[in-house]
Design an enzyme around this catalytic site. Sequence first.
Site, PDB file in Angstrom:
ATOM      1  N   SER A 179      -5.977  -5.391  -0.663  1.00 20.95           N
ATOM      2  CA  SER A 179      -7.034  -6.762  -0.194  1.00 20.95           C
ATOM      3  C   SER A 179      -6.874  -7.077  -1.520  1.00 20.95           C
ATOM      4  O   SER A 179      -7.118  -7.709  -2.592  1.00 20.95           O
ATOM      5  CB  SER A 179      -7.462  -5.601   0.203  1.00 20.95           C
ATOM      6  OG  SER A 179      -8.885  -6.796   0.849  1.00 20.95           O
ATOM      7  N   ASP A 347      -4.639  -9.010  10.880  1.00 20.73           N
ATOM      8  CA  ASP A 347      -5.311  -8.988  10.241  1.00 20.73           C
ATOM      9  C   ASP A 347      -6.060 -10.409  10.145  1.00 20.73           C
ATOM     10  O   ASP A 347      -5.311 -10.958   9.173  1.00 20.73           O
ATOM     11  CB  ASP A 347      -4.190  -9.132   8.816  1.00 20.73           C
ATOM     12  CG  ASP A 347      -5.286  -8.408   7.305  1.00 20.73           C
ATOM     13  OD1 ASP A 347      -6.349  -8.687   7.619  1.00 20.73           O
ATOM     14  OD2 ASP A 347      -4.066  -8.256   5.906  1.00 20.73           O
ATOM     15  N   HIS A 376      -5.224  -5.160   8.613  1.00 21.81           N
ATOM     16  CA  HIS A 376      -5.791  -5.122   7.380  1.00 21.81           C
ATOM     17  C   HIS A 376      -5.487  -3.479   7.240  1.00 21.81           C
ATOM     18  O   HIS A 376      -5.201  -3.016   6.025  1.00 21.81           O
ATOM     19  CB  HIS A 376      -7.771  -5.551   7.374  1.00 21.81           C
ATOM     20  CG  HIS A 376      -7.624  -6.067   5.486  1.00 21.81           C
ATOM     21  ND1 HIS A 376      -7.096  -7.005   4.933  1.00 21.81           N
ATOM     22  CD2 HIS A 376      -8.336  -5.098   4.622  1.00 21.81           C
ATOM     23  CE1 HIS A 376      -7.279  -7.116   4.239  1.00 21.81           C
ATOM     24  NE2 HIS A 376      -8.009  -6.280   3.850  1.00 21.81           N
TER      25      HIS A 376
END
Length: 408
Positions: A179, A347, A376
């Site tokens: 991320s 996601d 995610h």
Amino acid sequence: MAPVMFLAVVLCTLTISPKHTHGGDLAGVSKTCRSRSTVTTSLCSHLIEPSGYPCSEHSTTTKDGYMLGLQRVSSRIRKLRGGNGPPVLLLHGLFMGGDSWFLNSPDESLGFILADQGFDVWIGNVRGTHWSHGHVTLSMEDKDFWDWSWQDLALFDLAEMILYVNAITNSKVFVVGHSQGTIMSLAAFTQPEIVKMVAAAALLCPISYLDHITSPFVRDMVFMHLDGIMVDLGIHQLNFKSDFGTKVMDMMCDSNIDCGDMLGSITGKNCCFNSSRVDYYLDNEPHPSSAKNLQHLFQMIRKGTFAKYDYGFIKNLKIYGQLKAPTFDLSHIPASLPIWMGYGGNDALADVKDVQRTIKELQSKPDMLYLENYGHIDFLLSIYAKRDVYDSLISFFRSYGNYGSASW
């Protein structure tokens, strides 16, 4: 969630230049929003050594004065005949710290798995997180301490971490980001003086563009210009574990809001992490970040750009020498840098369309792993991540690493 209620919850969980203590600034956002147990120990002694892994604490200082904590982790099960394997640096996501790589069992957590596979594992902790160590002159109570965004994490924190690991190991570094760790990586890799020290990179839920983000929670915040409201209120630190914020969230979770659904509304539907461990995860996460960092991300969503922080025309001219914030040009990442990417169909933050745009702008096509049912958080905490994700990642690194006479 009604916009007014949502805004009240978010603002009440933030603190305005709060007093920082290691035990009191971290707590949860769930039905059991309890404060983190008082933790005055290191990450090594808190999470890693209790699982039987050798671990040492390290510290380095960025060019702009932030003191960063790093941890070095070795295998618990075997000693390599040729010494340490290739160094790999793990970079956590937004509102997370280096502990996020160790929150599942040793057979499920990437930090432990890489160590047992013979890698020389290094854990990065960016400025402001629990496992970093402040600033050479600024207090965490000072607003100037929080005057940074992810571009500073890329060009100062990540640059310094890679330089430090490279100097200690005398080896190019493998980089793994999740991320925010991928935003940092992609921005840093456009800089020749940084990327020359990197052997290869693995990016979990890669982010450079964000304009197709589907998270209802985040899009509501962007729509309400929450970042501008925070600036007007003088909020500099985002601390979802302040004592006051914890009490407010406990009250909300007991009445109006189903906090069990909050994670999915932020990240997208996660298929495979152990929901019974959510309270344990929230004992360790989230970590603080800066309001400027969130505002920078919101700028990306609104503008559809992968660029430096936008101060406005006048200040941009003063700081950057041009009216618009400079972009990070992904085509400047050398084609010789091997890149592996893992991304998921569920996601809501690293949207498939944005990932595909990132890939298109790179000079060379990365090795890709697409998992349609993954969200995610799954890439970090799925109980099946070793089979689904990490085995592929490790095979990729092995194809580029120098393992010498290591015993496997």
